[in-house]
Scaffold this motif. Structure first.
Motif, PDB file in Angstrom:
ATOM      1  N   GLY A 151       0.844  -1.202   0.000  1.00  0.00           N
ATOM      2  CA  GLY A 151       0.000   0.000   0.000  1.00  0.00           C
ATOM      3  C   GLY A 151       0.869   1.239   0.000  1.00  0.00           C
ATOM      4  N   PHE A 152       0.750   2.036  -1.056  1.00  0.00           N
ATOM      5  CA  PHE A 152       1.560   3.260  -1.207  1.00  0.00           C
ATOM      6  C   PHE A 152       0.615   4.441  -1.025  1.00  0.00           C
ATOM      7  CE2 PHE A 152       3.567   6.597  -3.769  1.00  0.00           C
ATOM      8  CZ  PHE A 152       4.908   6.478  -3.447  1.00  0.00           C
ATOM      9  N   ASP A 153       0.845   5.239   0.015  1.00  0.00           N
ATOM     10  CA  ASP A 153      -0.108   6.315   0.322  1.00  0.00           C
ATOM     11  C   ASP A 153       0.618   7.437   1.051  1.00  0.00           C
ATOM     12  OD1 ASP A 153      -3.536   6.127   0.667  1.00  0.00           O
ATOM     13  OD2 ASP A 153      -2.461   7.763   1.663  1.00  0.00           O
ATOM     14  N   LEU A 168      -1.997   4.340   6.875  1.00  0.00           N
ATOM     15  CA  LEU A 168      -1.394   3.083   6.394  1.00  0.00           C
ATOM     16  C   LEU A 168      -1.136   2.133   7.570  1.00  0.00           C
ATOM     17  CD1 LEU A 168       1.289   4.066   3.721  1.00  0.00           C
ATOM     18  CD2 LEU A 168      -0.772   2.700   3.342  1.00  0.00           C
ATOM     19  N   ALA A 169      -0.665   2.700   8.673  1.00  0.00           N
ATOM     20  CA  ALA A 169      -0.369   1.865   9.855  1.00  0.00           C
ATOM     21  C   ALA A 169      -1.670   1.236  10.377  1.00  0.00           C
ATOM     22  CB  ALA A 169       0.306   2.702  10.927  1.00  0.00           C
ATOM     23  N   ARG A 170      -2.752   2.017  10.386  1.00  0.00           N
ATOM     24  CA  ARG A 170      -4.052   1.461  10.826  1.00  0.00           C
ATOM     25  C   ARG A 170      -4.510   0.363   9.864  1.00  0.00           C
ATOM     26  NH1 ARG A 170      -5.137   6.898  11.815  1.00  0.00           N
ATOM     27  NH2 ARG A 170      -6.376   7.139   9.919  1.00  0.00           N
ATOM     28  N   SER A 176       3.018  -1.678   4.258  1.00  0.00           N
ATOM     29  CA  SER A 176       2.787  -0.247   4.046  1.00  0.00           C
ATOM     30  C   SER A 176       4.042   0.450   3.559  1.00  0.00           C
ATOM     31  CB  SER A 176       2.208   0.412   5.294  1.00  0.00           C
ATOM     32  OG  SER A 176       3.130   0.393   6.304  1.00  0.00           O
ATOM     33  N   ARG A 177       3.834   1.361   2.661  1.00  0.00           N
ATOM     34  CA  ARG A 177       4.929   2.107   2.046  1.00  0.00           C
ATOM     35  C   ARG A 177       4.475   3.568   1.902  1.00  0.00           C
ATOM     36  NH1 ARG A 177      10.427   1.648   1.351  1.00  0.00           N
ATOM     37  NH2 ARG A 177      10.796   3.641   0.358  1.00  0.00           N
TER      38      ARG A 177
END
Ligand SMILES: NC(=O)c1ccc[n+]([C@@H]2O[C@H](COP(=O)([O-])OP(=O)(O)OC[C@H]3O[C@@H](n4cnc5c(N)ncnc54)[C@H](O)[C@@H]3O)[C@@H](O)[C@H]2O)c1
Length: 255
Positions: A33-35, A41-43, A54-55
């Protein structure tokens, strides 16, 4: 069906990206997931588990994208599916438009997907079933929303971009999805308050033959299908998903 499949979704921490990540993960895939939103992202990682990687990064920043591509190469050695989904939009009056309004839209909606393809094409070529999904919008098909030209022209560019990927990167399938009204935080992020969002949905609802506002999963299921080997002959297509909204002659308009 997606066991051992590596998917990268931009804008995966919310709305359509999040719903699609959840579907891919429930089918066995690993999703990067790139955001922009590191906390969201952590959630998402807490929610979806360890196959959500996560990225944090900005699709309008080439250095962030290049670093993400290096990360995916080192960690997985290839990419099977790229979903260019991150987006944002707002209303801008034509004569009041600032250059910054143009870049605010086009940097994320057009430059971002193009840089993603530039940096991830080499990793997609290492896949047995590589594909790209570009998320456009029904806005690319219609002109009835006032002050929406920046968002809608940027989304129209995605249709043409997909055709050029098919032409220029043979072996990598690319398709466009054009969502209609989908219930996500995008409207709040554009600055609309709760009452206005309710008004917008109430206005849209009678004009949607399916009788409801769409969900992120309505888009996600199509993304999963188009990225699967079952869709291996679907290349350069554009799929409208709006519950029949565009077949309704009476759109009316709010603004
Ligand atoms: N919701 C709808 O009704 C609708 C309709 C048509 C098209 N779309 C398109 O679908 C896509 C997803 O929208 P959504 O409704 O899920 O929105 P959303 O606001 O719920 O999610 C968008 C995500 O993109 C991320 N993002 C924004 N700018 C970014 C950047 N520069 N770099 C990395 N990430 C960034 C945000 O942090 C957010 O997590 C967008 O491209 C949008 O234009 C949405």
């Amino acid at each position: 069906m997606f066991k051992d499949v590596i998917v990268l979704i931009t804008g995966a921490a919310s709305g359509i990206g999040f719903g699609t990540a959840r579907l891919f993960i429930s089918e066995g895939a690993t999703v990067v997931g790139f955001d922009l939103e590191a906390a969201a992202l952590a959630r998402t990682r807490d929610d979806l588990g360890e196959r959500f990687v996560s990225r944090p990064g900005d699709v309008s920043n080439e250095a962030d994208i290049a670093a993400a591509a290096r990360f995916v190469e080192e960690r997985f050695g290839r990419l099977d599916t790229l979903v260019n989904n991150a987006g944002r939009g707002t209303l801008v009056q034509m004569e009041a438009m600032q250059e910054s309004d143009f870049y605010w839209h086009y940097d994320v909606l057009v430059k971002g997907p193009m840089l993603m393809v530039k940096h991830f094409a080499p990793l997609l070529r290492k896949s047995a079933n590589p594909s790209i999904l570009n998320i456009s919008s029904s806005a690319a098909r219609v002109e009835h929303t006032q002050n929406h030209f920046l968002y809608s022209t940027a989304k129209a560019a995605m249709l043409k971009f997909t055709q050029h990927i098919v032409r220029d990167l043979p072996g990598i399938r690319a398709n466009t999805i054009l969502p209609g009204w989908i219930d996500t935080p995008i409207y709040a992020r554009a600055g609309l308050d709760e009452a206005t969002i309710k008004l917008v949905y109430e206005h849209a609802l009678p004009r949607i033959p399916a009788g409801r506002i769409g969900s992120p999963e309505d888009i996600g299921h199509c993304i999963l299908f188009l990225s699967s080997p079952k869709a291996s002959y679907i290349n350069g297509a554009s799929i409208d998903i709006h519950g029949g909204y565009l077949s309704n002659a009476d759109w009316g308009f709010l603004w």
